[in-house]
Every structure is written in C-alpha cells, then in structure tokens.
Design an enzyme around this catalytic site. Structure first.
Site, PDB file in Angstrom:
ATOM      1  N   HIS A 129       0.873  -1.325  -0.068  1.00 34.77           N
ATOM      2  CA  HIS A 129       0.039   0.259  -0.056  1.00 34.77           C
ATOM      3  C   HIS A 129       0.883   1.350  -0.064  1.00 34.77           C
ATOM      4  O   HIS A 129       1.485   1.588   0.995  1.00 34.77           O
ATOM      5  CB  HIS A 129      -0.985   0.065   1.372  1.00 34.77           C
ATOM      6  CG  HIS A 129      -2.075   1.029   1.009  1.00 34.77           C
ATOM      7  ND1 HIS A 129      -2.116   2.030   0.375  1.00 34.77           N
ATOM      8  CD2 HIS A 129      -3.322   0.811   1.792  1.00 34.77           C
ATOM      9  CE1 HIS A 129      -3.405   2.638   0.302  1.00 34.77           C
ATOM     10  NE2 HIS A 129      -4.058   1.936   1.070  1.00 34.77           N
TER      11      HIS A 129
ATOM     12  N   HIS B 202      -3.017   6.649  -0.687  1.00 31.66           N
ATOM     13  CA  HIS B 202      -3.932   6.912   0.438  1.00 31.66           C
ATOM     14  C   HIS B 202      -3.533   7.755   1.457  1.00 31.66           C
ATOM     15  O   HIS B 202      -3.924   7.765   2.513  1.00 31.66           O
ATOM     16  CB  HIS B 202      -5.146   6.028   0.681  1.00 31.66           C
ATOM     17  CG  HIS B 202      -5.734   5.504  -0.162  1.00 31.66           C
ATOM     18  ND1 HIS B 202      -6.475   4.188  -0.282  1.00 31.66           N
ATOM     19  CD2 HIS B 202      -6.078   5.939  -1.455  1.00 31.66           C
ATOM     20  CE1 HIS B 202      -6.932   3.809  -1.384  1.00 31.66           C
ATOM     21  NE2 HIS B 202      -6.719   4.732  -2.255  1.00 31.66           N
TER      22      HIS B 202
ATOM     23  N   TYR C   7      -1.025   6.879   3.406  1.00 25.89           N
ATOM     24  CA  TYR C   7      -0.039   6.276   4.555  1.00 25.89           C
ATOM     25  C   TYR C   7       1.184   6.219   4.142  1.00 25.89           C
ATOM     26  O   TYR C   7       1.875   6.958   3.364  1.00 25.89           O
ATOM     27  CB  TYR C   7      -0.692   4.864   4.343  1.00 25.89           C
ATOM     28  CG  TYR C   7      -2.138   4.542   4.557  1.00 25.89           C
ATOM     29  CD1 TYR C   7      -2.844   5.230   5.801  1.00 25.89           C
ATOM     30  CD2 TYR C   7      -2.913   4.084   3.780  1.00 25.89           C
ATOM     31  CE1 TYR C   7      -3.859   4.858   6.203  1.00 25.89           C
ATOM     32  CE2 TYR C   7      -4.225   4.000   3.717  1.00 25.89           C
ATOM     33  CZ  TYR C   7      -4.864   4.375   5.339  1.00 25.89           C
ATOM     34  OH  TYR C   7      -6.308   4.455   5.745  1.00 25.89           O
TER      35      TYR C   7
END
Length: 640
Positions: A166, A169, A171
């Site tokens: 990931h 977004h 993060y």
C-alpha cells in the site's frame, strides 16, 4: 456484450480468471491482535463464492504500531499466520485468488490507537490528525523495510497468492513519495528518485524474501488533490521506477485523508472518475493496471476495459453491495444486481467513527453467517404495513423464506420517503435500490396492495399470523405563526412535485432534507436562503457527502443563516431571531418547511390483541438513517 470482463489475465505467473477485483477495504472485523476472525473469513469467502477474480484483503499492518484502526488485520508476527491461512484456504475452495495488502499508517493514525507517537518521513502533522509524528531515522527506515519483507513472507506461508504494497491514500509509503508530507534532505527526500527510494527498497526486500514466483502489486494515489502533493506526472515517473524495481501490477487510486472524498467517493463524484488518470499510467508501464473509483455498473467496467484504459477493474463498494456481482453478470441476471448507491453511510461513514463496516443496501455484509435466509419451518401469512425501503426489505426476506406476504401501501407507488431522497442533485442513484427491491418483490411473489392502508379491519378479517409495521414517519410542521399560509409548503411536497414554489425561497431547517431541497431548488434557478437553528447545517451528515453538497450550495449562491430561529411567517416575508435581534427577510415568494419528521406508528396500538406477532421497523420506531431501516426490515423478515 460483457465478455471482456471475463477474460482471464496473468499478473506475473498468477492466473486471474476474470478482470473483476475486490480492492482492499478496512472492515474492522479482525481481532485486536491482527488475527483473522470467522466473521472476517466469511466476509471474504462470500466474495470468492460470488465469482470475483482477485480479492485483495484489507490493509494488513506490518507492525503493531502501524495500525490505523483497532480491529484491522496484521502480519507482524508468526503467531498470526495460522488464522490468515484459514482465510486463504476458504477463498481457494471457491476458485478465488487472494492477495494481502501490506500497510503501515505512518502519520495517519494516532497514539489513542497504537499507544505510541505516530511516525513519518518528516515531523509534520497530517491535516486531519492532531499529533506531530516522530521523524524516522535512517536506521528506523531500514527496520521498517525489513518488516515489509517479513510480513510478505508470512503472507506467502499463509497461502496468499500475492502481496499488494500500500503506497497510496496518504499512508507511510505515500508519505515518503509525496512532497506534501516528505520534507527530508537526505537520500529519502527531495527528488522523485529519492522520495521513491523507500518504496523501491521495500519492493526489493519483499522480492528477496518471497522469491520470483510471488506477484507484487503496488497501490498508489495518482493524484492527491492537496497543495504541493503528487500529480499524475509525478506518479507516471514513480510507476516506471516501481516496474523496474519488480512490481507486477499497479493499482491506481487517488487522494489522502485530507481529500477523503476522493479516496471513497460519494455519489456526487462521477462514475469512473479516475479512469483517465489510470490510462496515463498504462501509457508508461507494461505491467497490468487496475482502475478504481465509482465503478459500480458492469457496462461501465466493460467499456473501461474496451477503451484499453486499464486491464482490471476494482469495484470495492460494489462488492460490499453485492458479493455475487460477477456471477450475476456472467449469468445475465443484471436486474438482480444490488448496486452501490454511493451513500457512504455504512462503509467510510462507520469506519471513521471506529465502527465495523456495513452496507445500507446489503445488510448481509459482515453478517454472512448471521443473517442466513433459510426456509421457514411453518408457512405463515405475513402482512406488511408500508411500502418504503424497510417495509419492502422485510417483505422480500419473509417471502424468500416461503411465507405468504401481503404488502399494503397507502400511496399509489412503492418507495416512500426514499423516492424523495433521490430527487436532489447527485442522488438519482438511490432509485437503483428501489428498482431492485421492486424486482425482488415480483420474483418472490409478494402480493402488494397500492392505495390501500392496512388497518385493524383488514387484519381482523384476513387474520394474518404476523404484521410488520413499517409506516415510516411524516413531516413535522412547527407551530410558527403564519405556517399555514398558502405560500408555505413542506419539503416533501416540493420534492414529490405536488407543490410548486416561487422564484425567491426560504427553506426553514438546515438538516440533510432542508439542505438538499435547497440545492435542488437552487439548481433549478431559484434564489434560496436556508435558516437553521443550530450553529451549522447538516450537522450529522457524512463528511464527504457534505463536501460536495456545500460546494453545490456555494456555487449556486444559497445564503445560509445559522443559529437563527424563525419567529413569524408573513405574506412576502419571514421574521427571524439571531443574536437576540429580530430581522426581517423580505421579497419572499415561498417558504419551505424542512424541520424533521416524527414517527408514524398509530397502527401498533390498534392491533394489540388482534394479531400474535407484531414487529415495528425503521422510522416507525424512531426517525433515523436509511441504513437502520433496511437492516431492521431484513431482521423482521427473518423473525416472522
């Protein structure tokens, strides 16, 4: 016509049977120690049964201090492998493929969740979180890189088919990639190559530990929509660097916490709004590209693939709304698909409050083992009073269980207040749920009686075994002098087309109904003022829905007066009290009342002693949101 959706595709050596992907969505169903619960497993298993080609689990923390939510998955310890192995096995039993998403929240979490100060590339607070993060040292960066690789190896041991890193977004990895959050001046900051170094070293570490036969996907925010953040041109460069580092597919998303309305988009965002950005990524890489973002219709998904803007389609909330979406499309049962309506009530609306995820249009989401619809032991005659969404839902479930169901609705059409909710701008998609419910009533043989209000005489004559009261609510009319003048109308009559308004309108009440009615009128050329007693309008609304609603009101010059009380309505004017001063607003053609509703449940008392089983659902109990109405309708259908 929908053949491209079902063409197989390879991601490295992993064969995916179709182009339909369930992307990672935090559900908050796991144990606090990161292990998978039966609820978490059953949720994923239902999507594997439903025919999705690739399922990507929710964000799975690589470090116990990297969690952004209390009940999210984790693979920071070997002790967690066993429970995740059960998940992978259950998905494989249905022919599905499952990837784990590896994640660290970085600065987008808080010590109230992790117990420690959050970390980031630079000691700069996230705009949405009131906590300064610890700036990572180079030694700490190296430790985190190892943790990503270790977590990926655990995923492989657990039987997952791939790992997605990931990097979007907002993060931790995204925080390194973006100049919005990365202000470093060492080899991990400054230039694009430096800011991408952390991601590249993670990919290399993962590859070293999992070997060459395990695909690595990478999720990225192509545009962050923040000042000084990543743009598509930055991300095209990053995508090429990642492909060279060994990434096998790019999952193309957008947004960070500050722009959450673009991460999980409400209905005001156009369908497939990120697809053109994904097409830009596809131009510069040779690996598969996954597109995402308000794609909830099979024809839109197919056209994206046919236009060669992406290779796979991620349909997150579409999979919450209907886990059987792929199977229904493949079998041509298009009118049986429950479409996501972009309401965000059950998904991000609950998650930001730290709750588990539900779905307004599908109460089965997260309750796959709990809400099983089984044939009733004894066939009964069940009457339902009210044809709104709660009444229709209860009728559908009761009929699916084999009962003889009669639905009584006093109006000449089904849908109740839900029909009016679909009238304001960007709300028409709500009608897809009404259409689905009506189709289901027909499919399961529900007898519906329009223009027929259920009363005690019908019950005494027909003798049903159970009555479900779903009579909803009626608009509340406040006791304001002048409220009964002919130019005063209620919002529901305006939205239904029963009453017209003049050119200059005052809307009394700034809740969701009032604000959306104001937007509806302003979009149709009216001059509108909203009067609200509280200090803000739409106080309990979903943040991302409010973002676009407020933007609409602003663009159409709707005047908003808060902390004000209406004292009197006169012909052509309205008197309000604000800051202990009386003020008159003149040149008014119409006044629209939108100050809430009150439950309509007189029938319950009238039926006492006349029928054994009476169940009340939805607004007839208490005026709330639609998500409660649908769930209670579902439960009532199971209870009779």
């Amino acid at each position: 016509m929908l053949e491209k959706l079902f063409e197989p595709i390879k991601i490295r050596e992993l064969e995916v049977k179709n182009r339909l992907v369930v992307p990672a969505m935090v559900m908050n169903y796991c144990n606090t120690d990161g292990t998978a619960t039966e609820r978490y497993i059953a949720y994923h298993e239902a999507r594997a049964e439903g025919g999705w080609g690739l399922i990507i689990t929710e964000a799975t923390a690589i470090d116990e201090h990297g969690k952004g939510f209390h009940n999210m998955a984790g693979l920071w310890s070997d002790d967690q492998i066993e429970s995740h192995a059960k998940l992978a096995e259950r998905v494989h039993q249905h022919g599905g493929k499952i990837a784990v998403q590896l994640y660290h929240a970085g600065r987008q979490t808080g010590s109230q969740i992790t117990g420690v100060q959050p970390i980031a590339p630079s000691p700069i607070k996230d705009p949405t979180i009131d906590e300064i993060p610890h700036e990572l040292t180079k030694a700490e960066i190296k430790e985190l890189i190892e943790k990503y690789g270790d977590a990926a190896l655990r995923a492989k041991k657990a039987g997952y088919d791939a790992a997605e890193i990931h990097g979007g977004h907002g993060y931790l990895i995204n925080q390194f990639l973006s100049p919005f959050s990365n202000k470093r001046t060492d080899e991990y900051g400054g230039t694009i190559m430096n800011r991408t170094r952390f991601a590249v070293e993670i990919v290399e570490n993962v590859r070293k530990k999992v070997g060459n036969d395990f695909p690595i996907l990478f999720r990225i925010s192509m545009e962050e929509f923040v000042e000084g953040g990543l743009t598509i041109e930055d991300t095209k460069v990053i995508a090429r660097i990642l492909e060279q580092a060994g990434v096998d597919a790019i999952n193309c998303s957008a947004g960070v916490y500050k722009t959450m309305q673009y991460v999980i988009q409400p209905a005001a965002v156009p369908h497939a709004f990120m697809v053109d950005l994904a097409a830009e990524i596809k131009k510069v890489v040779t690996i598969p590209v996954i597109a995402v973002g308000r794609i909830n219709d099979p024809f839109i998904a197919e056209s994206v693939l046919l236009s060669e803007k992406a290779d796979l389609i991620a349909m997150g909330r579409a999979s919450l709304a209907d886990p059987d979406f792929p199977n229904k499309v493949k079998e041509g049962k298009l009118d049986e698909i429950i479409q996501c309506i972009g309401c965000v009530q059950g998904c991000i609306g609950r998650l930001i409050k730290g709750l588990d995820v539900k779905c307004l249009v599908n109460p089965l989401t997260g309750k796959e083992n709990e809400f099983t619809v089984k044939p009733a032991n004894e066939k009964k005659k069940v009457f339902v009073a009210g044809g709104g969404i709660a009444g229709m839902q209860s009728a559908i479930i009761a009929a699916r269980r084999g009962h003889e169901v009669h639905l009584y609705e006093k109006d000449d059409n089904l849908g109740g207040q839900w029909l009016l909710a679909a009238v304001p701008p960007n709300k028409a998609e709500l009608n897809t749920f009404t259409i689905w419910q009506k189709n289901q009533l027909d499919k399961w043989g529900v007898h519906f009686h329009l223009k027929s209000e259920l009363n005690e005489n019908i019950v005494e004559n027909e003798k049903p075994d159970a009555v479900i009261i779903a009579t909803g609510a009626k608009p509340f009319v406040p006791n304001i002098p002048g409220v009964h003048l002919p130019e005063v109308v209620i919002a529901q009559d305006v939205l239904s087309g029963k009453k017209d308004v003049g050119q200059s309108v005052v809307v009394v009440g700034g809740g969701l109904v009032g604000a959306e009615t104001a937007a509806h009128l302003a979009n149709h050329g009216k001059k509108v003022v909203i009067i609200e007693m509280l200090n803000e309008i739409v106080k309990d609304g979903e943040p991302s829905v409010k973002h676009f609603l407020f933007k609409d009101l602003q663009e159409h010059n709707v005047e908003i007066i808060t902390s004000a009380k209406v004292k009197e309505i006169k012909q052509g004017s309205i008197t309000i009290e604000k800051d202990n001063d009386l003020r008159e607003i003149g040149n008014i053609d119409s006044v629209v009342i939108a100050v809430g509703s009150k439950s309509e449940n007189a029938l319950k008392e009238k039926l006492q002693g006349k029928v054994d089983n009476i169940i009340t659902v939805g607004d007839a109990i208490k005026v709330r949101k639609a998500i409660e109405a649908v769930e209670e309708g579902y439960e009532a259908g199971l209870a009779v």
